[in-house]
Motif scaffolding. Sequence first.
Motif, PDB file in Angstrom:
ATOM      1  N   LEU A 111      33.142  52.802  34.005  1.00 23.26           N
ATOM      2  CA  LEU A 111      33.527  51.558  33.318  1.00 23.26           C
ATOM      3  C   LEU A 111      34.998  51.628  32.893  1.00 23.26           C
ATOM      4  CD1 LEU A 111      32.453  48.817  32.373  1.00 23.26           C
ATOM      5  CD2 LEU A 111      31.873  49.870  30.195  1.00 23.26           C
ATOM      6  N   TYR A 152      37.824  37.833  31.620  1.00 21.71           N
ATOM      7  CA  TYR A 152      37.021  38.678  32.510  1.00 21.71           C
ATOM      8  C   TYR A 152      35.975  39.431  31.693  1.00 21.71           C
ATOM      9  CZ  TYR A 152      41.008  37.862  35.569  1.00 21.71           C
ATOM     10  OH  TYR A 152      41.990  37.253  36.304  1.00 21.71           O
ATOM     11  N   TYR A 153      34.955  39.856  32.403  1.00 19.50           N
ATOM     12  CA  TYR A 153      33.901  40.658  31.766  1.00 19.50           C
ATOM     13  C   TYR A 153      33.660  41.897  32.618  1.00 19.50           C
ATOM     14  CZ  TYR A 153      29.262  41.758  29.829  1.00 19.50           C
ATOM     15  OH  TYR A 153      28.195  42.377  29.235  1.00 19.50           O
ATOM     16  N   LEU A 154      33.661  43.044  31.965  1.00 16.49           N
ATOM     17  CA  LEU A 154      33.406  44.315  32.654  1.00 16.49           C
ATOM     18  C   LEU A 154      32.214  44.977  31.984  1.00 16.49           C
ATOM     19  CD1 LEU A 154      36.989  45.794  32.707  1.00 16.49           C
ATOM     20  CD2 LEU A 154      35.545  45.598  34.720  1.00 16.49           C
ATOM     21  N   SER A 155      31.176  45.257  32.763  1.00 17.34           N
ATOM     22  CA  SER A 155      29.988  45.829  32.112  1.00 17.34           C
ATOM     23  C   SER A 155      29.070  46.455  33.148  1.00 17.34           C
ATOM     24  CB  SER A 155      29.243  44.728  31.349  1.00 17.34           C
ATOM     25  OG  SER A 155      28.240  45.281  30.542  1.00 17.34           O
ATOM     26  N   MET A 199      41.383  47.036  36.734  1.00 12.84           N
ATOM     27  CA  MET A 199      41.625  45.625  36.418  1.00 12.84           C
ATOM     28  C   MET A 199      42.990  45.456  35.744  1.00 12.84           C
ATOM     29  SD  MET A 199      39.202  42.955  34.345  1.00 12.84           S
ATOM     30  CE  MET A 199      38.083  42.547  35.673  1.00 12.84           C
ATOM     31  N   TYR A 246      34.606  43.777  27.139  1.00 11.24           N
ATOM     32  CA  TYR A 246      34.259  45.118  27.607  1.00 11.24           C
ATOM     33  C   TYR A 246      32.825  45.430  27.179  1.00 11.24           C
ATOM     34  CZ  TYR A 246      34.701  50.220  28.156  1.00 11.24           C
ATOM     35  OH  TYR A 246      34.534  51.534  28.530  1.00 11.24           O
ATOM     36  N   TYR A 263      32.789  42.019  36.546  1.00 13.65           N
ATOM     37  CA  TYR A 263      32.647  43.165  37.442  1.00 13.65           C
ATOM     38  C   TYR A 263      31.560  44.039  36.824  1.00 13.65           C
ATOM     39  CZ  TYR A 263      33.576  47.108  40.426  1.00 13.65           C
ATOM     40  OH  TYR A 263      33.430  48.125  41.344  1.00 13.65           O
ATOM     41  N   ALA A 300      37.066  51.234  35.987  1.00 13.69           N
ATOM     42  CA  ALA A 300      37.093  49.832  36.440  1.00 13.69           C
ATOM     43  C   ALA A 300      38.032  49.017  35.551  1.00 13.69           C
ATOM     44  CB  ALA A 300      35.683  49.246  36.407  1.00 13.69           C
ATOM     45  N   THR A 301      38.040  49.333  34.262  1.00 14.04           N
ATOM     46  CA  THR A 301      38.951  48.640  33.338  1.00 14.04           C
ATOM     47  C   THR A 301      40.392  48.925  33.725  1.00 14.04           C
ATOM     48  OG1 THR A 301      37.293  49.007  31.627  1.00 14.04           O
ATOM     49  CG2 THR A 301      39.465  48.287  30.887  1.00 14.04           C
ATOM     50  N   ILE A 316      39.779  40.682  28.043  1.00 15.66           N
ATOM     51  CA  ILE A 316      38.712  41.293  28.830  1.00 15.66           C
ATOM     52  C   ILE A 316      37.558  41.661  27.892  1.00 15.66           C
ATOM     53  CG2 ILE A 316      38.090  43.248  30.314  1.00 15.66           C
ATOM     54  CD1 ILE A 316      41.118  43.415  31.062  1.00 15.66           C
TER      55      ILE A 316
END
Length: 364
Positions: free
Chosen positions: A298, A132-135, A305, A120, A333, A301-302, A118
């Motif tokens: 954030l 995946y990308y979370l930002s 996930m 981050y 996301y 959300a992590t 992921i």
Amino acid sequence: MQLSRRRLLAGSAGTAALSLAGCSADGDSADLAGFVGIALPGITGRWEIEGNHLERLIKDAGMPEPKLEYGEEDVDTQISQIESMIRDGVEFLVIAAIDSSSLGPVLADAKDQGVTIIAYDRLIRDTPDVDYYLSFDNYQVGVLQAEHIIESLDISNETGPFHVELFSGDPEDNNAELFFLGSVDTLERFIYDGKVRIRSGQTEQSTTAIDGWVLENSVDRMEDLLDEFYPEHDLDAVLSPADLFSRAIVEVLVDHGFDPGSDSFPVVTGQDANVESVKDIRDGTGQAQTVFKDTRELAEATMRMLTDLTEGREPEINDRGSYDNGFKFVPAYLLEPVQVDGSNWEQVLVESDYFTMEEIDEAA
Ligand code: GAL
């Protein structure tokens, strides 16, 4: 291993993950199921708060104690930290990359061990091995900074010209380009019609970049700009991409004789809602704006996930087409950044319990 990867993609992450944890070099599979490695860039600004928060959420969820490392803003250090996490048998890697493009080989090793990766906050580029990308919407961060300058100086209605200088972050951080693009796209029409003038002529990412997000370099660049181009103190705004630089830039301005209490003090932007910057914004004594990225959200959300993946569900994705990492569009996301200035800091930051008034009072 390919089979396991396919099973992950087919949505049976939980089962695949358990069997993959069993493949790890040491430790037994039951202990390692859901074992997360978190690699953050360094202990400055936001990262430490986030590291602690993520660690706590993961422990509270009953997952194994995560391995949390800060990379001292050094690419090789971060790579060896990730290598060691892989050796320890992590099942998930959550990485805020120091250099967005240097992790290909180490992530290929991680993938061979079946690790889910992921990215981050910062996109990891030039590798197929990021899942995946979370930002936050990074382009929008830059838009908000530029909009603040436009509105504060009333550039749309006044004739100007207004003198603005631009800063951008570390070019090796994928976010830096997005922040800068968002800002420049927003300012562009005023630059073209001559209302906004950048006297230094430094309008490219390459000429405005501060390598490695090194604070001292932002100080040096601001000093050089003032000495060379603004002996008359006729600078109206400084687009600073992050609070890390903003307060240093304010100090340089003050040292050069700009009066932080006066209306003619340049509008200085920022990002991250560092408490010292929020104090400035509250008191009207320097930096005028920041972009709040609620890092609690954030981290949460992590956590969602990670929970979805360990329980075999497809994680929530709200963007599939914006983040091309050179190999693929990484499912992302994204959260919304929030504009913060003198008019709303209390509502956004205090009423949401991000800071108490005492914390702001006590900020240095
Ligand atoms: C960016 C991050 C910002 C800021 C900056 C400097 O990648 O998105 O929030 O902290 O790095 O660390």
